[in-house]
Write an enzyme that holds these catalytic residues in place. Structure first.
Site, PDB file in Angstrom:
ATOM      1  N   ASP A  49       0.836  -1.207   0.000  1.00  0.00           N
ATOM      2  CA  ASP A  49       0.000   0.000   0.000  1.00  0.00           C
ATOM      3  C   ASP A  49       0.872   1.259   0.000  1.00  0.00           C
ATOM      4  OD1 ASP A  49      -2.306   1.465   0.035  1.00  0.00           O
ATOM      5  OD2 ASP A  49      -2.726   1.175   2.158  1.00  0.00           O
ATOM      6  N   LEU A  51      11.434 -20.280  -4.520  1.00  0.00           N
ATOM      7  CA  LEU A  51      10.337 -19.484  -3.966  1.00  0.00           C
ATOM      8  C   LEU A  51       9.070 -19.595  -4.825  1.00  0.00           C
ATOM      9  CD1 LEU A  51       9.497 -16.980  -2.014  1.00  0.00           C
ATOM     10  CD2 LEU A  51      10.099 -15.570  -3.980  1.00  0.00           C
ATOM     11  N   HIS A  70       3.200   3.403  -8.832  1.00  0.00           N
ATOM     12  CA  HIS A  70       3.062   1.974  -9.142  1.00  0.00           C
ATOM     13  C   HIS A  70       4.325   1.454  -9.835  1.00  0.00           C
ATOM     14  CE1 HIS A  70      -0.946   2.206  -7.690  1.00  0.00           C
ATOM     15  NE2 HIS A  70      -1.451   2.867  -8.718  1.00  0.00           N
TER      16      HIS A  70
HETATM   17  C1  FPP Z   1      -1.667   0.223  -3.529  1.00  0.00           C
HETATM   18  O1  FPP Z   1      -1.226   1.548  -3.440  1.00  0.00           O
HETATM   19  C2  FPP Z   1      -1.079  -0.435  -4.701  1.00  0.00           C
HETATM   20  C3  FPP Z   1      -1.760  -0.948  -5.762  1.00  0.00           C
HETATM   21  C4  FPP Z   1      -3.240  -0.913  -5.869  1.00  0.00           C
HETATM   22  C5  FPP Z   1      -1.052  -1.557  -6.910  1.00  0.00           C
HETATM   23  C6  FPP Z   1       0.144  -2.375  -6.510  1.00  0.00           C
HETATM   24  C7  FPP Z   1       0.875  -2.800  -7.698  1.00  0.00           C
HETATM   25  C8  FPP Z   1       2.220  -2.832  -7.805  1.00  0.00           C
HETATM   26  C9  FPP Z   1       3.166  -2.452  -6.746  1.00  0.00           C
HETATM   27  C10 FPP Z   1       2.808  -3.355  -9.056  1.00  0.00           C
HETATM   28  C11 FPP Z   1       3.141  -4.791  -8.824  1.00  0.00           C
HETATM   29  C12 FPP Z   1       3.401  -5.453 -10.092  1.00  0.00           C
HETATM   30  C13 FPP Z   1       3.469  -6.802 -10.221  1.00  0.00           C
HETATM   31  C14 FPP Z   1       3.705  -7.386 -11.556  1.00  0.00           C
HETATM   32  C15 FPP Z   1       3.280  -7.706  -9.088  1.00  0.00           C
HETATM   33  P1  FPP Z   1      -2.319   2.689  -3.590  1.00  0.00           P
HETATM   34  O2  FPP Z   1      -2.449   3.020  -5.013  1.00  0.00           O
HETATM   35  O3  FPP Z   1      -3.575   2.236  -2.928  1.00  0.00           O
HETATM   36  O4  FPP Z   1      -1.648   3.846  -2.787  1.00  0.00           O
HETATM   37  P2  FPP Z   1      -2.414   4.965  -1.917  1.00  0.00           P
HETATM   38  O5  FPP Z   1      -3.161   4.229  -0.836  1.00  0.00           O
HETATM   39  O6  FPP Z   1      -1.284   5.771  -1.376  1.00  0.00           O
HETATM   40  O7  FPP Z   1      -3.306   5.718  -2.842  1.00  0.00           O
END
Ligand code: FPP
Length: 245
Positions: free
Chosen positions: A18, A129, A35
């Protein structure tokens, strides 16, 4: 790293990644930039987990509820998943990592579905893993699917109602065959589970850190593991019973 007790590592760690959006905003960038940087953290954490000897790592990459985000962000994330898989899978495969995806994958665009099934097929025989990516996943969806599947088996006569127990139930979840996570980490300060592995986390140690996901590194994982090892896991027993065991 030397403070870690290698005999008492969790087999399975689950992470709610998050804070990408907030991190990006703090850098004066747009959410997608967060992201993209989040993928760097995924790579670092996968490397660290492999090095430490963790057997299963589940990452919550996209929830069922995330479909309701602005269209531009959803499309950006789907492109990011497909591009990241294309870029990273050969290396993951070289490192003996087995990929597995859980969630309502039917909802994904065709290109993403194809990328996931190719990655799963390519790495199926790997023995290092197991990296489980939760995509278009929500625990309530998964539990409802399990209930439907059990009901079908009972109605067809292939399963007796009396034979349904927690083991049989777990075999009808998308995590079938994986041990339950012993440690769940959530980054970026929110202290909730957000529809993630509700059944499987029954006895997990929960670890919350203020660090935003794009800033999360091996040191942060080690901190979480040290905290995990400092806790007494009682599974409903008394402290004295645990010490005798
Ligand atoms: C939450 O942060 C994150 C997500 C909804 C997307 C997570 C995806 C990645 C890290 C890419 C991973 C890629 C692969 C291939 C596994 P948020 O957007 O909710 O952040 P916020 O709460 O600060 O708005």
């Amino acid at each position: 790293m030397e403070k870690l007790d290698l005999e008492r590592l969790p087999k399975h760690i689950a992470i709610i990644m998050d804070g990408n959006g907030r991190w990006a905003k703090e850098q004066g960038q747009d959410r997608l930039f967060g992201h993209y940087q989040g993928v760097v953290s995924v790579r670092k954490v996968v490397e660290a987990a492999t090095e430490i000897g963790i057997q299963y790592l589940t990452l919550y990459a996209f929830s069922t509820e995330n479909w309701d985000r602005p269209q531009e962000e959803v499309t950006g994330l789907m492109t990011l998943f497909v591009d990241t898989l294309a870029k990273e899978v050969p290396d993951l495969h070289k490192n003996n990592i087995k990929l597995h995806f859980i969630g309502n994958l039917d909802m994904l665009p065709n290109e993403a579905k194809e990328a996931l099934s190719n990655a799963t097929r390519l790495t199926a025989q790997n023995t290092g893993l197991t990296l489980i990516i939760a995509l278009s996943y929500s625990s309530r969806w998964e539990l409802v699917e399990a209930a439907k599947s059990l009901a079908i088996q009972v109605s067809k006569g292939s399963l007796a109602l009396a034979d349904i127990n927690d083991t049989v139930f777990a075999e009808n979840l998308s995590t079938k065959g994986f041990p339950d996570p012993e440690l769940m980490i959530r980054t970026s300060g929110e202290c909730r589970i957000s529809n993630f592995l509700l059944y499987q986390l029954a006895y997990a140690e929960l670890y919350f850190t203020d660090t935003r996901w794009p800033a999360f590194r091996k040191e942060d994982l080690l901190k979480a593991l040290l905290e995990y090892q400092s806790r007494e896991r009682r599974f409903g027993k008394t402290s004295e019973q645990i010490q005798i065991d």
